[in-house]
Every structure is written in C-alpha cells, then in structure tokens.
Write a protein that holds these residues in place. Structure first.
Motif, PDB file in Angstrom:
ATOM      1  N   GLY A  53       0.676  -1.278   0.048  1.00  0.00           N
ATOM      2  CA  GLY A  53      -0.035  -0.109  -0.080  1.00  0.00           C
ATOM      3  C   GLY A  53       0.653   1.202  -0.033  1.00  0.00           C
ATOM      4  N   GLN A  54       2.191   1.207   0.010  1.00  0.00           N
ATOM      5  CA  GLN A  54       2.900   2.456  -0.003  1.00  0.00           C
ATOM      6  C   GLN A  54       2.900   3.070  -1.525  1.00  0.00           C
ATOM      7  OE1 GLN A  54       6.924   2.366   1.680  1.00  0.00           O
ATOM      8  NE2 GLN A  54       6.345   0.225   2.240  1.00  0.00           N
ATOM      9  N   VAL A  55       2.626   2.378  -2.384  1.00  0.00           N
ATOM     10  CA  VAL A  55       2.463   2.996  -3.829  1.00  0.00           C
ATOM     11  C   VAL A  55       0.884   2.463  -4.009  1.00  0.00           C
ATOM     12  CG1 VAL A  55       3.037   2.904  -6.267  1.00  0.00           C
ATOM     13  CG2 VAL A  55       4.771   2.743  -4.545  1.00  0.00           C
ATOM     14  N   THR A  56       0.056   3.393  -4.161  1.00  0.00           N
ATOM     15  CA  THR A  56      -1.688   3.002  -4.553  1.00  0.00           C
ATOM     16  C   THR A  56      -1.847   3.237  -5.721  1.00  0.00           C
ATOM     17  OG1 THR A  56      -2.130   5.388  -4.139  1.00  0.00           O
ATOM     18  CG2 THR A  56      -2.045   4.163  -2.151  1.00  0.00           C
ATOM     19  N   CYS A  57      -2.900   2.525  -6.143  1.00  0.00           N
ATOM     20  CA  CYS A  57      -3.647   2.382  -7.628  1.00  0.00           C
ATOM     21  C   CYS A  57      -4.075   3.839  -7.900  1.00  0.00           C
ATOM     22  CB  CYS A  57      -4.630   1.599  -7.431  1.00  0.00           C
ATOM     23  SG  CYS A  57      -4.656  -0.082  -7.040  1.00  0.00           S
ATOM     24  N   GLU A  58      -4.416   4.797  -6.865  1.00  0.00           N
ATOM     25  CA  GLU A  58      -4.746   6.111  -7.205  1.00  0.00           C
ATOM     26  C   GLU A  58      -3.556   6.664  -7.569  1.00  0.00           C
ATOM     27  OE1 GLU A  58      -8.115   4.214  -4.487  1.00  0.00           O
ATOM     28  OE2 GLU A  58      -5.668   4.311  -4.338  1.00  0.00           O
ATOM     29  N   GLN A  59      -2.445   6.709  -7.207  1.00  0.00           N
ATOM     30  CA  GLN A  59      -1.297   7.418  -7.595  1.00  0.00           C
ATOM     31  C   GLN A  59      -0.810   7.057  -8.965  1.00  0.00           C
ATOM     32  OE1 GLN A  59       0.839   6.227  -4.199  1.00  0.00           O
ATOM     33  NE2 GLN A  59       0.960   8.214  -3.394  1.00  0.00           N
ATOM     34  N   LEU A  60      -1.032   5.695  -9.306  1.00  0.00           N
ATOM     35  CA  LEU A  60      -0.557   5.360 -10.807  1.00  0.00           C
ATOM     36  C   LEU A  60      -1.513   5.649 -11.683  1.00  0.00           C
ATOM     37  CD1 LEU A  60       0.630   1.867  -9.211  1.00  0.00           C
ATOM     38  CD2 LEU A  60       2.216   3.759 -10.315  1.00  0.00           C
ATOM     39  N   ARG A  61      -2.936   5.486 -11.331  1.00  0.00           N
ATOM     40  CA  ARG A  61      -3.867   5.391 -12.392  1.00  0.00           C
ATOM     41  C   ARG A  61      -4.810   6.617 -11.637  1.00  0.00           C
ATOM     42  NH1 ARG A  61      -4.222   2.280 -16.861  1.00  0.00           N
ATOM     43  NH2 ARG A  61      -5.837   3.807 -17.256  1.00  0.00           N
ATOM     44  N   PRO A  62      -4.639   7.769 -11.538  1.00  0.00           N
ATOM     45  CA  PRO A  62      -5.996   8.584 -11.282  1.00  0.00           C
ATOM     46  C   PRO A  62      -6.913   8.696 -11.928  1.00  0.00           C
ATOM     47  CG  PRO A  62      -3.958   9.870 -11.788  1.00  0.00           C
ATOM     48  CD  PRO A  62      -3.591   8.477 -12.186  1.00  0.00           C
ATOM     49  N   ASP A  63      -6.885   8.292 -13.207  1.00  0.00           N
ATOM     50  CA  ASP A  63      -7.962   8.173 -13.990  1.00  0.00           C
ATOM     51  C   ASP A  63      -9.147   7.198 -13.900  1.00  0.00           C
ATOM     52  OD1 ASP A  63      -5.880   6.609 -15.119  1.00  0.00           O
ATOM     53  OD2 ASP A  63      -6.928   6.224 -16.920  1.00  0.00           O
ATOM     54  N   ILE A  64      -8.846   6.157 -13.247  1.00  0.00           N
ATOM     55  CA  ILE A  64      -9.647   5.087 -12.949  1.00  0.00           C
ATOM     56  C   ILE A  64     -10.410   5.301 -11.431  1.00  0.00           C
ATOM     57  CG2 ILE A  64      -9.722   2.823 -12.179  1.00  0.00           C
ATOM     58  CD1 ILE A  64      -7.489   2.111 -14.072  1.00  0.00           C
TER      59      ILE A  64
END
Length: 75
Positions: A53-64
């Motif tokens: 959880g240190q790197v989140t999905c929201e950080q990687l793909r804010p378009d989703i």
C-alpha cells in the motif's frame, strides 16, 4: 508515495524481485516511474499489493474510479 520514490532506493536485485512479483520487468517499472508509460489497471493493483500500500492504485492511475471499485461487492 510515488513509484519513483519507492523504487529509487531499491538495488537492482530488489527491483527485479518486485517486477517479477508484479509479472513485469524492471525496465517497465522504471518507464512508469519516470512517466514515460502508464501502468495498466492490473499492474497498478499488483504494485499496491506488493508495496503493501505504499504505492497506491490512485497514484498510478488517477483516471480510474478506484473508489467505486473498492466499494463494489462481488455478487
């Protein structure tokens, strides 16, 4: 934390291990970290899982719309 921040402290072996656990390559992770490529949705999920959880999905793909996906239930 950004993917760039996360991977910049990893040595080559640790970066290769992370990539293998995410079913990708170290080169691909670097391309994403430096903004030259975009992570797929599946890779974003794998990276969040493998970085605890240190790197989140929201950080990687804010378009989703991750909020919707996180809140949905399997029938």
């Amino acid at each position: 934390m950004s993917l760039h921040t996360y991977i910049k402290v990893l040595d080559k072996a640790k970066l290769a291990e992370l990539a293998a656990r995410c079913d990708t390559t170290a080169g691909q992770l670097k391309q994403i970290a430096y903004g030259h490529r975009r992570a797929s949705g599946g890779l974003a999920v794998s990276l969040e899982r493998e970085t605890q959880g240190q790197v989140t999905c929201e950080q990687l793909r804010p378009d989703i719309d991750w909020a919707y996906l996180r809140g949905s239930k399997v029938a």
